[in-house]
Design a protein around this motif. Structure first.
Motif, PDB file in Angstrom:
ATOM      1  N   ARG A 158      14.056   2.949   5.772  1.00 10.52           N
ATOM      2  CA  ARG A 158      12.929   3.577   5.088  1.00 10.52           C
ATOM      3  C   ARG A 158      12.999   5.094   5.235  1.00 10.52           C
ATOM      4  N   GLU A 159      12.608   5.773   4.170  1.00 10.59           N
ATOM      5  CA  GLU A 159      12.503   7.230   4.189  1.00 10.59           C
ATOM      6  C   GLU A 159      11.149   7.620   3.593  1.00 10.59           C
ATOM      7  N   TYR A 160      10.263   8.100   4.457  1.00 12.52           N
ATOM      8  CA  TYR A 160       8.926   8.485   4.036  1.00 12.52           C
ATOM      9  C   TYR A 160       8.920   9.942   3.617  1.00 12.52           C
ATOM     10  N   GLY A 161       8.557  10.192   2.360  1.00  9.89           N
ATOM     11  CA  GLY A 161       8.448  11.540   1.827  1.00  9.89           C
ATOM     12  C   GLY A 161       7.020  12.050   1.928  1.00  9.89           C
ATOM     13  N   GLU A 162       6.793  13.244   1.415  1.00 11.32           N
ATOM     14  CA  GLU A 162       5.463  13.873   1.477  1.00 11.32           C
ATOM     15  C   GLU A 162       4.386  13.014   0.812  1.00 11.32           C
ATOM     16  N   ALA A 163       4.679  12.455  -0.357  1.00  6.53           N
ATOM     17  CA  ALA A 163       3.680  11.622  -1.041  1.00  6.53           C
ATOM     18  C   ALA A 163       3.354  10.390  -0.204  1.00  6.53           C
ATOM     19  N   ASP A 164       4.360   9.804   0.427  1.00  4.83           N
ATOM     20  CA  ASP A 164       4.126   8.648   1.305  1.00  4.83           C
ATOM     21  C   ASP A 164       3.236   9.041   2.479  1.00  4.83           C
ATOM     22  N   LEU A 218       0.805  -1.217   0.000  1.00  8.86           N
ATOM     23  CA  LEU A 218       0.000   0.000   0.000  1.00  8.86           C
ATOM     24  C   LEU A 218       0.837   1.266   0.000  1.00  8.86           C
ATOM     25  N   VAL A 219       2.069   1.171   0.441  1.00  7.85           N
ATOM     26  CA  VAL A 219       2.993   2.297   0.438  1.00  7.85           C
ATOM     27  C   VAL A 219       4.381   1.723   0.188  1.00  7.85           C
ATOM     28  N   ARG A 220       5.161   2.475  -0.553  1.00  8.29           N
ATOM     29  CA  ARG A 220       6.505   2.002  -0.909  1.00  8.29           C
ATOM     30  C   ARG A 220       7.523   3.104  -0.646  1.00  8.29           C
ATOM     31  N   PRO A 221       7.906   3.286   0.626  1.00 11.14           N
ATOM     32  CA  PRO A 221       8.876   4.343   0.914  1.00 11.14           C
ATOM     33  C   PRO A 221      10.234   4.028   0.305  1.00 11.14           C
TER      34      PRO A 221
END
Length: 132
Positions: free
Chosen positions: A51-57, A40-43
Motif C-alpha cells: 500500500r502507498e498512502y498519498g495526500e488524498a488518502d 472507505l479508503v483505497r490506497p
C-alpha cells in the motif's frame, strides 16, 4: 511534518507505507487495513503490491478517524463515503448526514458539559467549598 491539531496535512511527501501512514494519522495499521476492507479508503499499490498512502488518502483518513472519534457509526461513514464517490450530485445527502452528526455532537457536548459541571461541584464539596 503534519499539523493534525489544525486540521491540515501541510507537507508535500511521497506516498507512505501503511505503517508510516498509521503513525502520521495516529491509529494502528490494522485500523487502516480495516478502513480499506470497508471500502472507505483505497490506497494505491506499488510494484511490489504494498500500500502507498498519498495526500488524498491521508486527508480521507483524518476525516474518518475524526468522525469515528466523534461517534459516527461505520454505517453512516460507509454511506457518506459512497456518496462522496458518486460525485457532486450527492452534496445534499452528504450535508444531511453532516447536519445529523453535528446535532449528535452538539447534544453530546451539552451532556458532557453537564457531567463536567457535576464533577467540578463534587470536587468543590470535597475540598470544603461547595459554593465557590
Amino acid at each position: 511534518m503534519t499539523h493534525m491539531a489544525t486540521g491540515t496535512l501541510t507537507q508535500e511527501r511521497s506516498a507512505l507505507s501503511v505503517t508510516a501512514a498509521a503513525q502520521v494519522i495516529g491509529v494502528s495499521p490494522h485500523t487502516l487495513r480495516y478502513y480499506e476492507q470497508q471500502g472507505l479508503v483505497r490506497p494505491a499499490r506499488n510494484a511490489s503490491g504494498h500500500r502507498e498512502y498519498g495526500e488524498a488518502d491521508l486527508r480521507r483518513l483524518v476525516f474518518l478517524t475524526r468522525m469515528r472519534l466523534s461517534g459516527m457509526t461505520m454505517r453512516d461513514l460507509t454511506r457518506y463515503i459512497a456518496l462522496v464517490e458518486e460525485g457532486a450530485s450527492t452534496v445534499p445527502d452528504r450535508r444531511q448526514i453532516m447536519h445529523a452528526q453535528r446535532d449528535r455532537l452538539t447534544r453530546r457536548i451539552r451532556e458532557l458539559t453537564l457531567a463536567l459541571e457535576t464533577t467540578e461541584y463534587k470536587l468543590r464539596v470535597y475540598d470544603g467549598h461547595p459554593e465557590g
